[in-house]
Structures are given as C-alpha cells and as structure tokens.
Design a protein around this motif. Structure first.
Motif, PDB file in Angstrom:
ATOM      1  N   TYR A   1       1.331  28.568  39.977  1.00 15.67           N
ATOM      2  CA  TYR A   1       0.642  29.323  38.931  1.00 15.67           C
ATOM      3  C   TYR A   1       0.261  30.724  39.395  1.00 15.67           C
ATOM      4  O   TYR A   1       0.075  30.974  40.587  1.00 15.67           O
ATOM      5  CB  TYR A   1      -0.647  28.600  38.529  1.00 15.67           C
TER       6      TYR A   1
ATOM      7  N   TRP B   1       8.170  32.716  34.874  1.00 18.46           N
ATOM      8  CA  TRP B   1       8.461  31.772  33.797  1.00 18.46           C
ATOM      9  C   TRP B   1       9.841  31.991  33.175  1.00 18.46           C
ATOM     10  O   TRP B   1      10.300  31.182  32.394  1.00 18.46           O
ATOM     11  CB  TRP B   1       7.394  31.864  32.706  1.00 18.46           C
TER      12      TRP B   1
ATOM     13  N   TYR C   1      -2.783  29.288  32.918  1.00 17.13           N
ATOM     14  CA  TYR C   1      -1.612  29.663  32.123  1.00 17.13           C
ATOM     15  C   TYR C   1      -0.417  28.773  32.469  1.00 17.13           C
ATOM     16  O   TYR C   1       0.465  29.145  33.240  1.00 17.13           O
ATOM     17  CB  TYR C   1      -1.281  31.143  32.355  1.00 17.13           C
ATOM     18  N   ASP C   2      -0.383  27.601  31.858  1.00  9.57           N
ATOM     19  CA  ASP C   2       0.683  26.646  32.119  1.00  9.57           C
ATOM     20  C   ASP C   2       2.054  27.233  31.779  1.00  9.57           C
ATOM     21  O   ASP C   2       3.039  26.964  32.461  1.00  9.57           O
ATOM     22  CB  ASP C   2       0.435  25.356  31.329  1.00  9.57           C
ATOM     23  N   LYS C   3       2.135  28.053  30.737  1.00  9.06           N
ATOM     24  CA  LYS C   3       3.415  28.662  30.344  1.00  9.06           C
ATOM     25  C   LYS C   3       3.887  29.717  31.349  1.00  9.06           C
ATOM     26  O   LYS C   3       5.030  30.143  31.308  1.00  9.06           O
ATOM     27  CB  LYS C   3       3.307  29.322  28.972  1.00  9.06           C
ATOM     28  N   GLY C   4       3.007  30.152  32.240  1.00 12.61           N
ATOM     29  CA  GLY C   4       3.357  31.200  33.188  1.00 12.61           C
ATOM     30  C   GLY C   4       3.723  30.702  34.569  1.00 12.61           C
ATOM     31  O   GLY C   4       4.060  31.498  35.441  1.00 12.61           O
TER      32      GLY C   4
ATOM     33  N   GLU D   1      11.214  36.035  29.191  1.00 10.53           N
ATOM     34  CA  GLU D   1      10.404  36.374  28.024  1.00 10.53           C
ATOM     35  C   GLU D   1       9.321  37.367  28.431  1.00 10.53           C
ATOM     36  O   GLU D   1       8.734  37.272  29.497  1.00 10.53           O
ATOM     37  CB  GLU D   1       9.747  35.123  27.423  1.00 10.53           C
TER      38      GLU D   1
ATOM     39  N   SER E   1      -0.435  34.265  26.708  1.00  9.88           N
ATOM     40  CA  SER E   1      -0.263  32.822  26.856  1.00  9.88           C
ATOM     41  C   SER E   1       0.358  32.490  28.216  1.00  9.88           C
ATOM     42  O   SER E   1       0.409  31.325  28.598  1.00  9.88           O
ATOM     43  CB  SER E   1       0.626  32.255  25.735  1.00  9.88           C
ATOM     44  N   ARG E   2       0.824  33.507  28.947  1.00 10.77           N
ATOM     45  CA  ARG E   2       1.496  33.299  30.227  1.00 10.77           C
ATOM     46  C   ARG E   2       0.727  33.836  31.435  1.00 10.77           C
ATOM     47  O   ARG E   2       0.954  33.395  32.550  1.00 10.77           O
ATOM     48  CB  ARG E   2       2.872  33.947  30.187  1.00 10.77           C
TER      49      ARG E   2
END
Length: 190
Positions: free
Chosen positions: A121, A86, A111-114, A89, A94-95
């Motif tokens: 994914y 991602w 984990y869409d943020k990851g 960060e 959340s990841r």
C-alpha cells in the motif's frame, strides 16, 4: 532498464506513528519532529519527521533494513510495465492521498484500489519513502543488472513515491528524488 533482484520481503504498509512511538519508548531515542502535531500523530498514520538514519535504525532494530531503490520499484511495479502501482489509470482520491486534498497524511492502507500487484500500500501518495541507496543521478546508466545498490557514499539519499502534497505528475512510479539524510519533514516516511 531491466534488472534482476533476489527474493526479499517488504512490509505491506508504511511504518505507523504508533509503531514508531513504541520503538521510541523502548530504545529511549528522540521523538519525531511532528510528535505533537494532530495532523501527523494518529497512531495509524505513517510516521513522519524522522531522518534517514532514524528510519534505518528502526529497521535494524526489527532485524531488517530500508529497501534499496530497485527493491522499492519492484514492489511498486510488480511484473508489469505500468505508470502507477495499481496500473495505468489516472490517480484519484480512491487510490491515494495526494495533491494536498486532505492537507495531511491518511491512515496507512486506506486505499485498497491503490495497492501494488504484490499487495503493498501507499507506494504512491501519503508519504515519500526513504530507500537504502545514496543518490547518483546517472547511476542507472551503468548500474549492475543484478541487485543494484546505489553508490557507497554520497551527499543525498534517494526517496521514492510521491506524497500527500504532490500533484499527479509526482506520484508516478518513476518519480525519484533525493534529499539530505538528516532532513525531518512531514512528507517523508518509510
């Protein structure tokens, strides 16, 4: 080091327990090691408890193969020099699923943020993933610069990506490990 890779396709999600169970029923093969364990047998969780050969057999039946280590890293890195799929960060819940926070795998794609720049994914966390390549620690010192594939023979297969039990150091994109191809554990999928 930089390498060039021909165009290829890779699944956006790890193979699920449900999809693998369909394969088990059609192909009439052995069930995964954690077939009856409620922490690992939800149909949307990644399949675990399968060997490298079983993973490769599934891929062949689907007209595909496991990704090479270089293909796996390209799917994870995208076109950037980053620490995690991602970005840079720090890992958090959340990841990715890591650091034994859930004490099991999570449903794929949670984990869409990851996800990586290419929309793949769980390349860090959840389960480590089998790759096509045999392991040789020094391989990248002399590997081809185009479509590198590990040695033709070996003792261990390369796994990439940290898993649900790893801490923040072992979910970095550069994390690579190797294990015997017959191992069937709850931290490796594909």
């Amino acid at each position: 080091h930089s390498v060039n890779i021909d165009t290829y396709y890779i699944d956006a999600y790890e193979v699920t327990h449900g999809a693998y169970m369909e394969f088990v029923n059609v192909a009439k093969i052995n069930k995964p090691r954690f077939w009856n364990n409620p922490n690992f047998n939800d149909s949307n969780q990644p399949v675990v408890g399968i060997s490298w050969k079983e993973a490769q057999s599934y891929c062949k039946a689907k007209g595909s193969r496991l990704p090479t280590e270089a293909e796996w890293e390209k799917a994870s890195r995208g076109k950037r020099s980053i620490k995690y799929p991602w970005g840079n960060e720090s890992p958090d819940n959340s990841r990715l699923n890591f650091n034994n926070e859930l004490n099991r795998t999570s449903p794929v794609g949670s984990y869409d943020k990851g996800k990586s720049d290419y929309g793949v994914y769980d390349l860090s966390g959840n389960v480590s993933e089998w790759t096509y390549d045999w392991h040789l620690a020094e391989f990248y010192m002399f590997s081809p610069k185009t479509n590198p594939v590990g040695p033709e023979i070996g003792t261990y297969k390369v796994i990439r990506g940290g898993n649900w039990r790893n801490n923040h150091n072992d979910v970095e994109m550069t994390y690579r490990n190797a294990t015997i191809p017959s191992i069937r554990v709850n931290t490796i999928g594909f």
